[in-house]
Motif scaffolding. Structure first.
Motif, PDB file in Angstrom:
ATOM      1  N   UNK A   1      10.239 -34.150 -70.591  1.00 47.40           N
ATOM      2  CA  UNK A   1      11.398 -34.285 -69.380  1.00 47.40           C
ATOM      3  C   UNK A   1      11.227 -33.316 -68.385  1.00 47.40           C
ATOM      4  N   UNK A   2      12.049 -33.269 -67.460  1.00 51.24           N
ATOM      5  CA  UNK A   2      12.093 -32.544 -66.550  1.00 51.24           C
ATOM      6  C   UNK A   2      11.081 -32.856 -65.315  1.00 51.24           C
ATOM      7  N   UNK A   3      10.599 -33.988 -65.243  1.00 51.60           N
ATOM      8  CA  UNK A   3       9.561 -34.387 -64.351  1.00 51.60           C
ATOM      9  C   UNK A   3      10.206 -34.510 -62.962  1.00 51.60           C
ATOM     10  N   UNK A   4      11.281 -34.973 -62.862  1.00 54.65           N
ATOM     11  CA  UNK A   4      11.744 -35.069 -61.371  1.00 54.65           C
ATOM     12  C   UNK A   4      12.091 -33.661 -60.895  1.00 54.65           C
ATOM     13  N   UNK A   5      12.455 -32.834 -61.815  1.00 51.96           N
ATOM     14  CA  UNK A   5      12.787 -31.349 -61.363  1.00 51.96           C
ATOM     15  C   UNK A   5      11.599 -30.556 -61.010  1.00 51.96           C
ATOM     16  N   UNK A   6      10.692 -30.691 -61.825  1.00 50.45           N
ATOM     17  CA  UNK A   6       9.353 -30.325 -61.245  1.00 50.45           C
ATOM     18  C   UNK A   6       8.705 -30.768 -59.950  1.00 50.45           C
ATOM     19  N   UNK A   7       8.828 -31.967 -59.918  1.00 49.54           N
ATOM     20  CA  UNK A   7       8.287 -32.628 -58.537  1.00 49.54           C
ATOM     21  C   UNK A   7       9.244 -32.251 -57.401  1.00 49.54           C
ATOM     22  N   UNK A   8      10.379 -32.093 -57.503  1.00 46.15           N
ATOM     23  CA  UNK A   8      11.335 -31.346 -56.352  1.00 46.15           C
ATOM     24  C   UNK A   8      10.871 -29.901 -56.092  1.00 46.15           C
ATOM     25  N   UNK A   9      10.514 -29.164 -57.401  1.00 42.04           N
ATOM     26  CA  UNK A   9       9.891 -27.920 -57.022  1.00 42.04           C
ATOM     27  C   UNK A   9       8.632 -27.665 -56.306  1.00 42.04           C
ATOM     28  N   UNK A  10       8.011 -28.800 -56.286  1.00 43.74           N
ATOM     29  CA  UNK A  10       6.442 -28.902 -55.717  1.00 43.74           C
ATOM     30  C   UNK A  10       6.905 -29.279 -54.277  1.00 43.74           C
ATOM     31  N   UNK A  11       7.741 -30.517 -54.040  1.00 43.70           N
ATOM     32  CA  UNK A  11       7.552 -31.120 -53.001  1.00 43.70           C
ATOM     33  C   UNK A  11       8.854 -30.704 -51.863  1.00 43.70           C
ATOM     34  N   UNK A  12       9.799 -30.260 -52.224  1.00 46.50           N
ATOM     35  CA  UNK A  12      10.812 -29.746 -51.203  1.00 46.50           C
ATOM     36  C   UNK A  12      10.605 -28.634 -50.419  1.00 46.50           C
ATOM     37  N   UNK A  13      10.078 -27.515 -51.148  1.00 47.19           N
ATOM     38  CA  UNK A  13       9.654 -26.555 -50.354  1.00 47.19           C
ATOM     39  C   UNK A  13       8.377 -26.784 -49.533  1.00 47.19           C
ATOM     40  N   UNK A  14       7.287 -27.543 -49.870  1.00 51.06           N
ATOM     41  CA  UNK A  14       6.054 -28.047 -49.252  1.00 51.06           C
ATOM     42  C   UNK A  14       6.512 -28.870 -48.043  1.00 51.06           C
ATOM     43  N   UNK A  15       7.548 -29.827 -48.243  1.00 49.58           N
ATOM     44  CA  UNK A  15       7.940 -30.574 -47.355  1.00 49.58           C
ATOM     45  C   UNK A  15       8.594 -29.805 -46.021  1.00 49.58           C
ATOM     46  N   UNK A  16       9.465 -29.056 -46.365  1.00 46.50           N
ATOM     47  CA  UNK A  16      10.039 -28.082 -45.374  1.00 46.50           C
ATOM     48  C   UNK A  16       9.166 -27.114 -44.609  1.00 46.50           C
ATOM     49  N   UNK A  17       8.124 -26.569 -45.573  1.00 50.30           N
ATOM     50  CA  UNK A  17       7.077 -25.818 -44.829  1.00 50.30           C
ATOM     51  C   UNK A  17       6.257 -26.385 -44.040  1.00 50.30           C
TER      52      UNK A  17
END
Length: 239
Positions: free
Chosen positions: A131-147
């Motif tokens: 479980x926790x797949x979407x949370x992990x993806x958000x951790x990868x994607x959100x900061x990368x997207x903003x950066x």
């Protein structure tokens, strides 16, 4: 341990795992921002390009289409092939997000890229997350997207004075290294590694042929071939 991890912990793990891709993002998207300035795109369109596309190769193809008299059919085919891989990649990740609300999948769609896909998928496969797949993806994607968005603007305003002859060199150096690092994360998926290496080794020779669409045709053939081999391997494994 898997069962007691919270979404916050998964998010932090994703954030840490995404840190190495930020360095290449800095060079790629700041260069894209500078090229947009060179192509006389305004700051809003420059930012929207990263926000809505979030794929450096596709953005680079569009920028050069603006600057040069490029065959519209060729650009359309390039963009189709680049985006088609995201259809395949999203289909691979879809089973991991099936327990999440639909709104989370929609949000994730805007931050989906080759980098965020590879980091997330490697984690899911290597650690057999329950479980926790979407949370992990958000951790990868959100900061990368903003950066990526911030560095695009940084390039637009502060890297614009670098001559255009130098900026493509940044792409020539950084992008292969970036995708080589992403490919290394796919180990032991030998088919993905061999397919990528074959592209690095073969593309310089194909470009000397000066045939339109030859690079795209080669990529499609290699992709179909290795997908077929991978499917055959999976069938053999499952008996």
């Amino acid at each position: 341990m898997e069962n007691i991890k919270s979404n916050t912990i998964y998010f932090k793990e994703g954030l840490v795992d995404a840190l190495p891709i930020w360095l290449s993002f800095f060079f790629m998207f700041s260069s894209l921002g500078s090229l947009c300035h060179e192509s006389q795109l305004n700051n809003i369109n420059t930012l929207l390009m990263t926000m809505l596309i979030f794929a450096a190769p596709a953005q680079l193809a569009l920028i050069y289409a603006f600057k040069q008299d490029v065959n519209v059919l060729y650009i359309t085919f390039v963009v189709f092939v680049i985006n088609f891989r995201f259809l395949l990649n999203s289909a691979v990740l879809a089973p991991y997000f099936k327990k999440s609300k639909a709104i989370h999948s929609i949000i994730a769609m805007f931050m989906f890229s080759a980098s965020t896909f590879t980091v997330a998928y490697t984690k899911y496969k290597s650690e057999n997350m329950m479980h926790g797949h979407i949370a992990y993806f958000y951790g990868v994607a959100i900061p990368s997207y903003i950066f990526a968005c911030l560095t695009t603007l940084f390039g637009y305003y502060f890297v614009k004075d670098i001559t255009d002859t130098r900026i493509p060199l940044i792409f020539m150096i950084v992008m292969p290294l970036h995708f080589a690092a992403l490919t290394a994360r796919r180990y032991p998926d030998i088919f993905a590694i061999v397919a990528t290496v074959s592209g690095f080794l073969t593309m310089p020779f194909l470009q000397r042929l000066h045939l339109k669409f030859i690079e795209l045709v080669y990529a499609l053939v290699i992709g179909v071939l290795f997908c077929a081999l991978d499917a055959r391997k999976e069938r053999a494994k499952n008996g």
